[in-house]
Structure formats: structure tokens, C-alpha cells
Design a protein around this motif. Structure first.
Motif, mmCIF file in Angstrom:
data_model
loop_
_atom_site.group_PDB
_atom_site.id
_atom_site.type_symbol
_atom_site.label_atom_id
_atom_site.label_comp_id
_atom_site.label_asym_id
_atom_site.label_seq_id
_atom_site.Cartn_x
_atom_site.Cartn_y
_atom_site.Cartn_z
ATOM 1 N N GLN A 22 0.822 -1.199 0.000
ATOM 2 C CA GLN A 22 0.000 0.000 0.000
ATOM 3 C C GLN A 22 0.864 1.260 0.000
ATOM 4 O OE1 GLN A 22 -2.752 -0.414 3.309
ATOM 5 N NE2 GLN A 22 -4.443 -0.808 1.916
ATOM 6 N N ILE A 23 0.336 2.289 -0.663
ATOM 7 C CA ILE A 23 0.970 3.603 -0.682
ATOM 8 C C ILE A 23 0.083 4.544 0.126
ATOM 9 C CG2 ILE A 23 1.650 5.546 -2.132
ATOM 10 C CD1 ILE A 23 1.902 3.498 -4.448
ATOM 11 N N THR A 24 0.680 5.271 1.047
ATOM 12 C CA THR A 24 -0.079 6.259 1.796
ATOM 13 C C THR A 24 0.284 7.653 1.292
ATOM 14 O OG1 THR A 24 -0.145 4.864 3.765
ATOM 15 C CG2 THR A 24 -0.621 7.200 4.072
ATOM 16 N N VAL A 25 -0.754 8.414 0.972
ATOM 17 C CA VAL A 25 -0.579 9.803 0.563
ATOM 18 C C VAL A 25 -0.989 10.681 1.743
ATOM 19 C CG1 VAL A 25 -1.265 11.617 -1.050
ATOM 20 C CG2 VAL A 25 -1.092 9.242 -1.841
ATOM 21 N N TYR A 26 -0.023 11.374 2.324
ATOM 22 C CA TYR A 26 -0.297 12.292 3.430
ATOM 23 C C TYR A 26 -0.560 13.684 2.856
ATOM 24 C CZ TYR A 26 1.351 8.781 6.751
ATOM 25 O OH TYR A 26 1.499 7.629 7.497
ATOM 26 N N LEU A 27 -1.576 14.353 3.384
ATOM 27 C CA LEU A 27 -1.928 15.687 2.924
ATOM 28 C C LEU A 27 -1.663 16.700 4.031
ATOM 29 C CD1 LEU A 27 -5.375 14.967 1.200
ATOM 30 C CD2 LEU A 27 -3.075 14.800 0.217
ATOM 31 N N ALA A 28 -0.860 17.707 3.720
ATOM 32 C CA ALA A 28 -0.621 18.831 4.620
ATOM 33 C C ALA A 28 -1.186 20.066 3.929
ATOM 34 C CB ALA A 28 0.868 19.002 4.899
ATOM 35 N N GLY A 29 -2.129 20.733 4.590
ATOM 36 C CA GLY A 29 -2.747 21.874 3.928
ATOM 37 C C GLY A 29 -3.725 22.606 4.819
ATOM 38 N N ASP A 30 -4.579 23.384 4.186
ATOM 39 C CA ASP A 30 -5.514 24.256 4.888
ATOM 40 C C ASP A 30 -6.953 23.786 4.699
ATOM 41 O OD1 ASP A 30 -6.281 25.159 2.272
ATOM 42 O OD2 ASP A 30 -4.611 26.577 2.303
ATOM 43 N N SER A 31 -7.899 24.708 4.905
ATOM 44 C CA SER A 31 -9.322 24.353 4.892
ATOM 45 C C SER A 31 -9.835 23.910 3.527
ATOM 46 C CB SER A 31 -10.154 25.545 5.372
ATOM 47 O OG SER A 31 -9.911 26.680 4.552
ATOM 48 N N THR A 32 -9.161 24.301 2.446
ATOM 49 C CA THR A 32 -9.616 23.878 1.122
ATOM 50 C C THR A 32 -9.292 22.415 0.854
ATOM 51 O OG1 THR A 32 -7.557 24.618 0.048
ATOM 52 C CG2 THR A 32 -9.368 26.210 0.212
ATOM 53 N N VAL A 33 -8.446 21.839 1.712
ATOM 54 C CA VAL A 33 -8.034 20.433 1.575
ATOM 55 C C VAL A 33 -8.704 19.545 2.623
ATOM 56 C CG1 VAL A 33 -6.026 18.908 1.352
ATOM 57 C CG2 VAL A 33 -5.759 21.353 0.900
ATOM 58 N N SER A 34 -9.107 20.117 3.739
ATOM 59 C CA SER A 34 -9.488 19.380 4.946
ATOM 60 C C SER A 34 -10.708 18.468 4.790
ATOM 61 C CB SER A 34 -9.801 20.370 6.082
ATOM 62 O OG SER A 34 -8.723 21.214 6.319
ATOM 63 N N ARG A 92 -20.215 21.037 2.919
ATOM 64 C CA ARG A 92 -18.854 21.568 2.852
ATOM 65 C C ARG A 92 -17.858 20.412 2.821
ATOM 66 N NH1 ARG A 92 -16.301 26.405 6.623
ATOM 67 N NH2 ARG A 92 -14.095 25.955 6.274
ATOM 68 N N ALA A 93 -16.881 20.516 1.929
ATOM 69 C CA ALA A 93 -15.882 19.446 1.783
ATOM 70 C C ALA A 93 -14.604 20.019 1.200
ATOM 71 C CB ALA A 93 -16.411 18.327 0.881
ATOM 72 N N GLY A 94 -13.473 19.489 1.635
ATOM 73 C CA GLY A 94 -12.188 19.813 1.029
ATOM 74 C C GLY A 94 -11.849 18.770 -0.018
ATOM 75 N N TRP A 95 -10.968 19.122 -0.937
ATOM 76 C CA TRP A 95 -10.655 18.159 -1.996
ATOM 77 C C TRP A 95 -9.945 16.918 -1.453
ATOM 78 C CZ3 TRP A 95 -5.598 16.965 -2.561
ATOM 79 C CH2 TRP A 95 -4.617 17.921 -2.305
ATOM 80 N N GLY A 96 -9.246 17.070 -0.333
ATOM 81 C CA GLY A 96 -8.589 15.906 0.268
ATOM 82 C C GLY A 96 -9.569 14.888 0.808
ATOM 83 N N GLN A 97 -10.757 15.346 1.117
ATOM 84 C CA GLN A 97 -11.800 14.481 1.683
ATOM 85 C C GLN A 97 -12.289 13.451 0.674
ATOM 86 O OE1 GLN A 97 -14.667 16.843 3.752
ATOM 87 N NE2 GLN A 97 -16.125 15.186 4.035
ATOM 88 N N PHE A 110 -15.456 24.668 -0.642
ATOM 89 C CA PHE A 110 -16.221 23.941 -1.640
ATOM 90 C C PHE A 110 -17.362 23.140 -1.022
ATOM 91 C CE2 PHE A 110 -11.653 23.823 -2.812
ATOM 92 C CZ PHE A 110 -11.692 24.784 -3.809
ATOM 93 N N GLN A 111 -18.353 22.859 -1.849
ATOM 94 C CA GLN A 111 -19.279 21.800 -1.493
ATOM 95 C C GLN A 111 -18.800 20.532 -2.187
ATOM 96 O OE1 GLN A 111 -23.325 22.241 -3.264
ATOM 97 N NE2 GLN A 111 -22.656 24.314 -3.783
ATOM 98 N N VAL A 112 -19.429 19.406 -1.888
ATOM 99 C CA VAL A 112 -18.892 18.108 -2.322
ATOM 100 C C VAL A 112 -18.641 18.059 -3.825
ATOM 101 C CG1 VAL A 112 -19.360 15.635 -2.471
ATOM 102 C CG2 VAL A 112 -19.928 16.875 -0.381
ATOM 103 N N ALA A 123 -4.631 17.807 6.686
ATOM 104 C CA ALA A 123 -4.884 19.231 6.453
ATOM 105 C C ALA A 123 -5.843 19.764 7.514
ATOM 106 C CB ALA A 123 -5.478 19.439 5.061
ATOM 107 N N THR A 124 -5.637 21.021 7.916
ATOM 108 C CA THR A 124 -6.398 21.606 9.016
ATOM 109 C C THR A 124 -6.799 23.036 8.669
ATOM 110 O OG1 THR A 124 -5.048 20.288 10.540
ATOM 111 C CG2 THR A 124 -6.378 22.055 11.503
ATOM 112 N N PRO A 125 -8.074 23.382 8.862
ATOM 113 C CA PRO A 125 -8.526 24.737 8.529
ATOM 114 C C PRO A 125 -7.707 25.820 9.240
ATOM 115 C CG PRO A 125 -10.411 23.317 8.927
ATOM 116 C CD PRO A 125 -9.193 22.526 9.313
#
Length: 267
Positions: free
Chosen positions: A42-54, A63-68, A237-239, A84-86
Motif C-alpha cells: 500500500q501507498i499512503t498519501v499524506y496531505l498537509a494543507g488548509d481548509s480547502t483540503v481538509s 462543505r468538503a475539502g478536496w482531500g476528503q 467547496f461543497q462536495v 490538512a487543518t482549517p
């Protein structure tokens, strides 16, 4: 005759028990090995970012971030760990120990996707503000160096555009020098850069002022019980919109030829 029958029955029972134990253990070992191999591959992709990713809870839906929603674009060999955290900038994410938390778990062959910019721009907040060509790049380099020290693969993503149109229907540039500073750092450090600023700008300009309301969190009063008074949010964003941005990320993964991650994209 009865003694022979009983003796054979006892012998058969003992053989059955022994066989069950042997084959049962082998089967259990086989299953265990299979699980270990799946986890190992398995490959794990870790996301570090802000509210647009969360990620967001159901109480804030839609409401949804693209990382979701990113994991939905990959097969079961890819796991997305969205940290990612707002409200965070490249600086405050580090200062709060969030990067260290990722680096304590990330492994060889994993990916670290890094998207910051929205909150780095907040010049009146010294806990978050970074200057594009100096402190912003220096903080981003800490993510790159940290990932590489763990033999993981860093990937930079320029900040996704906001929804601000002029009266003539032209999408405004809201991130200034930050995207170019990130791309410059990518060249200097030989790190792949997915240009979400440009990709989202092109998408939003194509959709125009009205249709982008379906991308961002625009809801009329009474349309959703989580937002009884309605909402007009030009940043989050919304979903449906999160899915469009995640698709841009996936396209960027393919264009950047991020192997082996790109091999697991669902067609």
C-alpha cells in the motif's frame, strides 16, 4: 474385530486432528502473510494543507475539502491520510507540530502532498504570515526535507483559486506571488509541482460566475438544514466542487508521471 475397528477409529481421529492443526495453521499463516503483503504494497498519501483540503464532519455538509474525496480516485492500494487543518499556513502547521506528527508516521515510498498559501497571505497575523520569496519558501522546504529524510516523496501543490469575479466576469487572481514562489522552489529542489492555481483558474473561468456557485459553498436560505440562513462562501467547496478539484489533482499526478502512485488511478 471390534477391537480392530475401535483401534482404527481412534487412529483415524488422531490423524484428522493432526491434519486439521497442520492445515489450519498453514491457512492462518497464508492469510496472515497475504494481509502483510497487502499492507506492505500500500501507498499512503499524506496531505498537509488548509481548509480547502481538509475533511469535514457531517454537521458541516455539504462543505468538503478536496482531500476528503481524493481517495475515491484510486484503487485499494492507495490510502489517503488527510492531515490538512482549517486556518493553517505553511508556518503555523509546523509551529503546531503537525508536520512532525506526519513525519513520525510517514514511510519509505509514501507521498507528502503540500498545499499552502491561503493563510500565508494574512499579513496582519504574524503567527501565519509568510513572505512569498523568503519565509514561505523556507517553511515549504522543511516539508520537502522532512519527507526526503524518511525516503518519502514530496509534492507541492499551488493554492487552489478563490471565487472572485470582476464585473466583466473575469476571475480575479487572489494568490499574488505565492504560486510562482512555490513553482520556483519546486525547480530549485527538483520537486514535482501540481499547479492547482492555474488549473482551478481555468476551470472556474470556463464555468463562469453562476455555475461556480455549484462548486463553492453557495446555498440559499432553507436549502440545507446545516445552513438555515444560507451561505455565500467563495473560498470553500461543497462536495461537487471538491470532486472537481480532486480531479485536477489526479490529472496533475498523471501529468507529473508520479509513478508508482499514478499506476493506481481508477480509470
Amino acid at each position: 474385530m471390534k477391537k480392530n475397528f475401535r483401534g482404527n477409529l481412534v487412529l483415524f481421529s488422531l490423524l484428522f486432528v493432526i491434519a486439521s492443526l497442520v492445515f489450519g495453521n498453514n491457512f492462518a499463516k497464508s492469510k496472515s502473510t497475504k494481509k502483510e503483503n497487502i499492507h506492505k504494497n500500500q501507498i499512503t498519501v499524506y496531505l498537509a494543507g488548509d481548509s480547502t483540503v481538509s475533511d469535514y464532519s457531517s454537521s458541516l455538509a455539504p462543505r468538503a475539502g478536496w482531500g476528503q474525496v481524493l481517495e475515491k480516485y484510486f484503487d485499494d492500494q492507495v490510502v489517503v491520510n488527510n492531515e490538512a487543518t482549517p486556518g493553517r499556513s505553511s508556518r503555523s502547521f509546523i509551529d503546531e507540530g503537525r508536520l512532525d506528527s506526519i513525519l513520525n508516521h510517514i514511510e519509505k515510498g509514501d507521498y507528502l502532498f503540500i498545499q499552502f498559501g491561503h493563510n500565508d497571505e494574512k499579513i496582519k497575523d504574524p503567527t501565519r504570515y509568510t513572505e512569498p520569496y523568503s519565509t514561505y519558501k523556507r517553511y515549504l522546504k522543511q516539508y520537502i526535507d522532512g519527507a526526503r529524510a524518511k525516503q518519502a516523496i514530496p509534492v507541492l501543490l499551488t493554492p487552489v483559486e478563490r471565487r472572485y469575479f470582476t464585473e466583466d466576469g473575469v476571475l480575479s487572481d487572489t494568490h499574488g506571488k505565492y504560486p510562482n514562489a512555490m513553482k520556483e522552489l519546486g525547480l530549485e529542489e527538483h520537486v514535482p509541482v501540481i499547479d492547482l492555481t492555474e488549473g482551478s483558474n481555468t476551470l472556474f473561468q470556463k464555468l463562469g460566475p453562476e455555475k461556480t456557485k455549484n462548486v463553492f459553498l453557495w446555498l440559499d436560505a432553507g436549502e440545507n438544514r446545516n445552513y438555515p440562513n444560507g451561505v455565500k462562501d467563495n473560498t470553500h467547496f461543497q462536495v461537487a466542487g471538491a470532486k472537481k478539484i480532486a480531479r485536477l489533482v489526479v490529472d496533475g499526478i498523471e501529468e507529473s508521471k508520479l509513478v508508482p502512485l499514478s499506476n493506481h488511478i481508477l480509470k
